[in-house]
Design a protein around this motif. Structure first.
Motif, mmCIF file in Angstrom:
data_model
loop_
_atom_site.group_PDB
_atom_site.id
_atom_site.type_symbol
_atom_site.label_atom_id
_atom_site.label_comp_id
_atom_site.label_asym_id
_atom_site.label_seq_id
_atom_site.Cartn_x
_atom_site.Cartn_y
_atom_site.Cartn_z
ATOM 1 N N THR A 1 -2.216 11.404 1.542
ATOM 2 C CA THR A 1 -2.877 10.626 2.588
ATOM 3 C C THR A 1 -2.536 11.213 3.944
ATOM 4 N N HIS A 2 -3.208 10.706 4.956
ATOM 5 C CA HIS A 2 -2.915 11.101 6.325
ATOM 6 C C HIS A 2 -1.992 10.088 7.008
ATOM 7 N N PHE A 3 -1.431 9.148 6.228
ATOM 8 C CA PHE A 3 -0.541 8.131 6.783
ATOM 9 C C PHE A 3 0.784 8.766 7.205
ATOM 10 N N PRO B 1 0.240 3.102 5.966
ATOM 11 C CA PRO B 1 -0.971 3.007 6.771
ATOM 12 C C PRO B 1 -0.686 2.288 8.092
ATOM 13 N N GLY B 2 -1.482 2.595 9.097
ATOM 14 C CA GLY B 2 -1.279 1.995 10.410
ATOM 15 C C GLY B 2 -2.201 0.817 10.671
ATOM 16 N N VAL C 1 0.845 -1.203 0.000
ATOM 17 C CA VAL C 1 0.000 0.000 0.000
ATOM 18 C C VAL C 1 0.878 1.250 0.000
ATOM 19 N N LYS C 2 1.924 1.230 0.826
ATOM 20 C CA LYS C 2 2.852 2.372 0.874
ATOM 21 C C LYS C 2 3.463 2.625 -0.501
ATOM 22 N N SER D 1 -7.106 -2.666 10.006
ATOM 23 C CA SER D 1 -8.307 -3.280 10.596
ATOM 24 C C SER D 1 -9.567 -2.826 9.869
ATOM 25 N N SER D 2 -9.651 -1.550 9.565
ATOM 26 C CA SER D 2 -10.814 -1.028 8.844
ATOM 27 C C SER D 2 -10.893 -1.604 7.433
#
Length: 87
Positions: free
Chosen positions: A28-30, A35-36, A17-18, A41-42
């Motif tokens: 993005t807000h990553f 991503p975290g 994804v990165k 999970s989402s």
């Protein structure tokens, strides 16, 4: 090899994804473009995905000794090598 039934770890998935975010220059807000755990999970929940645990060690060698499984492995390996040779 994930397309042949060998799954990705969470870290490998998040690295993909990165790379996608970086390659497409997405905003993005990553943190650091990665991503975290909450995003992961989402994502799993949104697409109704689950994490599968590996087979017990006792069962895996028994299944791996099956000649049909061994032949399938070499068939897949031949296809991957051929695909890489064409790339």
């Amino acid at each position: 090899m994930e397309k042949n039934g060998f799954g990705l770890t969470r870290t490998e998935f998040l690295d993909i994804v990165k790379g996608y975010v970086k390659q497409n220059d997405l905003k993005t807000h990553f943190n650091d473009g990665t991503p975290g755990k909450d995003w992961f999970s989402s994502f799993k929940k949104r697409y109704n995905l689950s994490i599968k645990k590996p087979l017990a060690v006792e069962v895996a060698p028994k299944k791996a000794a099956d000649p049909f499984v061994i032949q399938e492995f070499y068939d897949i390996l031949d296809r991957v090598i051929a695909d890489l040779g064409q790339a």
